[in-house]
Scaffold this active site. Structure first.
Site, PDB file in Angstrom:
ATOM      1  N   ARG A 124      59.347  73.544  26.207  1.00 38.93           N
ATOM      2  CA  ARG A 124      59.090  74.004  25.784  1.00 38.93           C
ATOM      3  C   ARG A 124      58.423  75.175  26.989  1.00 38.93           C
ATOM      4  O   ARG A 124      58.279  76.109  27.151  1.00 38.93           O
ATOM      5  CB  ARG A 124      56.589  74.390  25.526  1.00 38.93           C
ATOM      6  CG  ARG A 124      56.964  73.895  23.920  1.00 38.93           C
ATOM      7  CD  ARG A 124      55.902  72.968  23.424  1.00 38.93           C
ATOM      8  NE  ARG A 124      55.467  71.698  23.669  1.00 38.93           N
ATOM      9  CZ  ARG A 124      54.214  71.029  23.868  1.00 38.93           C
ATOM     10  NH1 ARG A 124      53.337  71.490  23.202  1.00 38.93           N
ATOM     11  NH2 ARG A 124      54.365  69.833  24.398  1.00 38.93           N
ATOM     12  N   LYS A 162      58.765  69.939  34.222  1.00 44.90           N
ATOM     13  CA  LYS A 162      57.525  70.610  34.198  1.00 44.90           C
ATOM     14  C   LYS A 162      57.095  70.645  35.282  1.00 44.90           C
ATOM     15  O   LYS A 162      56.318  72.074  36.240  1.00 44.90           O
ATOM     16  CB  LYS A 162      57.200  70.522  33.052  1.00 44.90           C
ATOM     17  CG  LYS A 162      56.027  70.891  32.538  1.00 44.90           C
ATOM     18  CD  LYS A 162      55.093  70.905  31.186  1.00 44.90           C
ATOM     19  CE  LYS A 162      54.356  69.846  30.933  1.00 44.90           C
ATOM     20  NZ  LYS A 162      54.062  69.447  29.644  1.00 44.90           N
ATOM     21  N   GLN A 201      61.783  56.400  32.755  1.00 47.28           N
ATOM     22  CA  GLN A 201      60.851  55.989  31.589  1.00 47.28           C
ATOM     23  C   GLN A 201      62.861  56.310  31.363  1.00 47.28           C
ATOM     24  O   GLN A 201      63.003  57.710  31.240  1.00 47.28           O
ATOM     25  CB  GLN A 201      59.955  56.910  30.938  1.00 47.28           C
ATOM     26  CG  GLN A 201      59.594  56.738  28.978  1.00 47.28           C
ATOM     27  CD  GLN A 201      58.798  56.952  29.047  1.00 47.28           C
ATOM     28  OE1 GLN A 201      58.688  58.508  29.287  1.00 47.28           O
ATOM     29  NE2 GLN A 201      58.570  57.079  27.757  1.00 47.28           N
ATOM     30  N   GLY A 232      57.617  58.414  24.504  1.00 49.06           N
ATOM     31  CA  GLY A 232      56.524  58.175  23.845  1.00 49.06           C
ATOM     32  C   GLY A 232      55.207  57.964  25.000  1.00 49.06           C
ATOM     33  O   GLY A 232      55.576  56.827  25.695  1.00 49.06           O
ATOM     34  N   GLY A 258      45.215  66.028  20.265  1.00 48.96           N
ATOM     35  CA  GLY A 258      45.055  64.655  19.694  1.00 48.96           C
ATOM     36  C   GLY A 258      42.841  64.780  19.317  1.00 48.96           C
ATOM     37  O   GLY A 258      42.212  65.213  20.407  1.00 48.96           O
ATOM     38  N   LYS A 304      60.755  90.154  64.586  1.00 44.58           N
ATOM     39  CA  LYS A 304      61.947  89.212  64.079  1.00 44.58           C
ATOM     40  C   LYS A 304      61.936  88.162  65.622  1.00 44.58           C
ATOM     41  O   LYS A 304      61.990  88.548  66.716  1.00 44.58           O
ATOM     42  CB  LYS A 304      63.271  89.548  63.263  1.00 44.58           C
ATOM     43  CG  LYS A 304      63.729  88.001  63.002  1.00 44.58           C
ATOM     44  CD  LYS A 304      65.309  88.113  63.451  1.00 44.58           C
ATOM     45  CE  LYS A 304      65.265  87.802  64.987  1.00 44.58           C
ATOM     46  NZ  LYS A 304      67.157  87.228  65.089  1.00 44.58           N
ATOM     47  N   ALA A 346      62.457 107.511  79.054  1.00 43.12           N
ATOM     48  CA  ALA A 346      62.524 108.230  77.574  1.00 43.12           C
ATOM     49  C   ALA A 346      64.058 108.509  76.877  1.00 43.12           C
ATOM     50  O   ALA A 346      64.541 108.234  77.937  1.00 43.12           O
ATOM     51  CB  ALA A 346      61.847 109.384  76.992  1.00 43.12           C
TER      52      ALA A 346
END
Ligand code: UD1
Ligand code: CA
Length: 457
Positions: A16, A23, A72, A77, A137, A348, A420
């Site tokens: 999903r 996930k 697995q 399940g 559940g 930087k 400058a």
């Protein structure tokens, strides 16, 4: 006391999420989802077994070397998933944690483990009473005792009305779990081996099945899709902000403040609205982080002021420095104590010594600037010749006139002055004045002569 093995289930496909990424690697407030159950497991268990799906090397790497992982191969399940962990588990207590419920607090799980031990139960399930039980559940009780767990898709209309749900966190006595798991059959709507069936099997055999109800049902929120990920992130973020506020940080507008779980901030620091602080960042006490600042993976010492809209990435700022508004610290910049980096200045991979100032409109890259240096408005380090990057060195107390171009590699000695508008291509010795610009030419009466010429044509 008997040992605890935590089994973390993370082999679900996460369909999903509609993602290429597993996930449990999706980030939540700066950490992958899997980091949350791992944190709880590290706090409470003697060993950790992680059940992953095929091709989940990244998940195993992220989990760390103290975790035993098992694969697995077929997703048959949650019961089948736990069975894969069997050879890696110890005796004593098996604590099962889902990989996708990051809001569960360690305190809640600790309460579960304590209750399980004290009651000497065969199994103890963590439940939550929620307003919207759809999809979970349900806990079926009889005479108050837990009898079994019924999945939504296998539930009757009456069972669907039960508001007490299974969080998918359990403690099992190892000696009771493994034989019961062997008896689980895939005789349900999905044809899967459900871990939830173990509860019914144990209860029917006369085993003691206990339940601990979460005090905050919000902890049971799972992440199955990206909408749930965002909802869970809102809660998690608020928890982080609450923790910071409790420790003495002022956050003017929590609703617009994004601070990751990986950030530490000292007391009496004030965070203005719309601030983002992420990655492993540390901010000292008594700082002010102005509106719209974005800090990532950086270290900021005490009493630093960031005026509005500063971007600080992978850099360090020492005590009492002032930055912004609108400045950009790119990676590996180091701003010394009491230094100043002003408006529209980009740094930087550069070091700015104690008390040095770059107040306006400058680019300083690959530079080492000593202490007490003044870098005039519009000064640019020309660090790139189109092929390679070169360094600029500016000694202590040097004065760089406005609008100077320092063509690197170049060194300006201690206490030297640059006129400058200069373009400096050669090293300037300490204490010298360097002026690198075309001398000014003045032609008296030139405008009138030009006007006259025009009339004659
Ligand atoms: C599960 C519970 C449900 C509970 C809910 C709470 C079962 C059968 N149901 O439902 O009672 O209310 O969690 O969120 O367990 N997993 C594997 N391998 C698999 C299947 C699942 O590792 O083959 C893992 C998943 O990664 C996940 C956990 O087991 O961490 C639960 O699986 P999921 O598919 O999310 O079950 P839910 O339908 O949410
Ligand atoms: Ca789930």
């Amino acid at each position: 006391m008997s040992q605890v093995t935590a089994v973390i289930l993370a082999a679900g496909e996460g369909k999903r999420m509609r993602s290429r990424q597993p996930k449990v690697l999706h980030p939540l407030c700066g950490r992958p989802l899997i980091a949350y159950p791992l944190r709880t497991a590290r706090a409470l268990a003697d060993r950790i077994v992680l059940v992953v799906g095929p091709n989940a090397d990244d998940v195993v790497t992220v989990a760390g070397s103290d975790v035993r992982s098992v694969v697995q191969r077929e997703r048959l399940g949650s019961g089948h998933a736990v069975q894969q962990a069997r050879l890696e588990c110890g005796d004593g207590t098996i604590l099962v944690l889902p990989g996708d419920m990051p809001l569960l607090s360690t305190e809640t799980i600790e309460r579960l483990v304590d209750h399980h031990r004290k009651s000497r139960a065969a199994a103890t399930v963590l439940t939550a009473v929620v307003a919207e039980p759809h999809g979970y559940g349900r806990i079926a009780r009889k005479g108050g005792r837990v009898k079994r767990i019924v999945e939504e898709r296998d539930a009757t209309a009456a069972e669907k009305k039960i508001a007490e749900i299974n969080t998918s966190v359990y403690c099992f006595a190892a000696s009771r779990l493994w034989p019961a798991l062997d008896r689980v059959r895939p005789d349900n709507d999905q044809g899967e081996y459900y871990l939830t069936d173990v509860i019914g099997i144990l209860a029917r055999a006369g085993g003691r099945v206990e339940a601990v109800v979460t005090r905050d049902p919000g902890e049971a929120a799972g992440v199955n899709d990206r909408k749930q990920l965002a909802a869970v992130a809102t809660v998690q973020r608020r928890r982080t902000l609450d923790r910071l506020m409790e420790s003495g940080v002022t956050i003017l507008d929590p609703a617009s403040t994004y601070i990751e779980d990986t950030v530490t901030i000292g007391p009496d620091t004030t965070i203005y609205p719309q601030v983002v602080i992420e990655g492993p960042s540390t901010i000292g006490g008594e700082c002010v982080i102005g509106v719209g600042c974005h800090v990532s993976s950086s270290r900021i010492a005490e009493r630093v002021t960031l005026l509005p809209y500063c971007v600080v990435r992978e850099s360090a700022i020492e005590e009492a420095a002032t930055l912004g508004p609108f400045c950009h610290l790119r990676p590996l910049s180091h701003v010394g104590p009491r230094a100043k980096v002003g408006n529209f200045v980009e740094l930087k991979k550069s070091t700015l010594g104690r008390g040095s100032k770059v107040p306006h409109l400058s680019y300083v890259g690959d530079a080492t600037v000593g202490e007490g240096v003044n870098v005039g408005a519009g000064t640019i380090t020309c660090n790139y010749d189109g092929v390679a990057k070169h360094e600029t060195k500016i000694g202590d107390r040097a004065f760089i006139g406005t609008n100077t171009s320092l063509v690197a590699p170049v060194t300006v000695g201690e206490g030297a002055y640059i006129g400058a508008g200069s373009t400096i291509t050669k090293d300037v010795p300490p204490g010298a004045l360097a002026v690198g610009r075309a001398p000014q030419v003045v032609k008296d009466g030139w405008a009138a002569r030009k006007a006259k010429k025009r009339e004659e044509h």
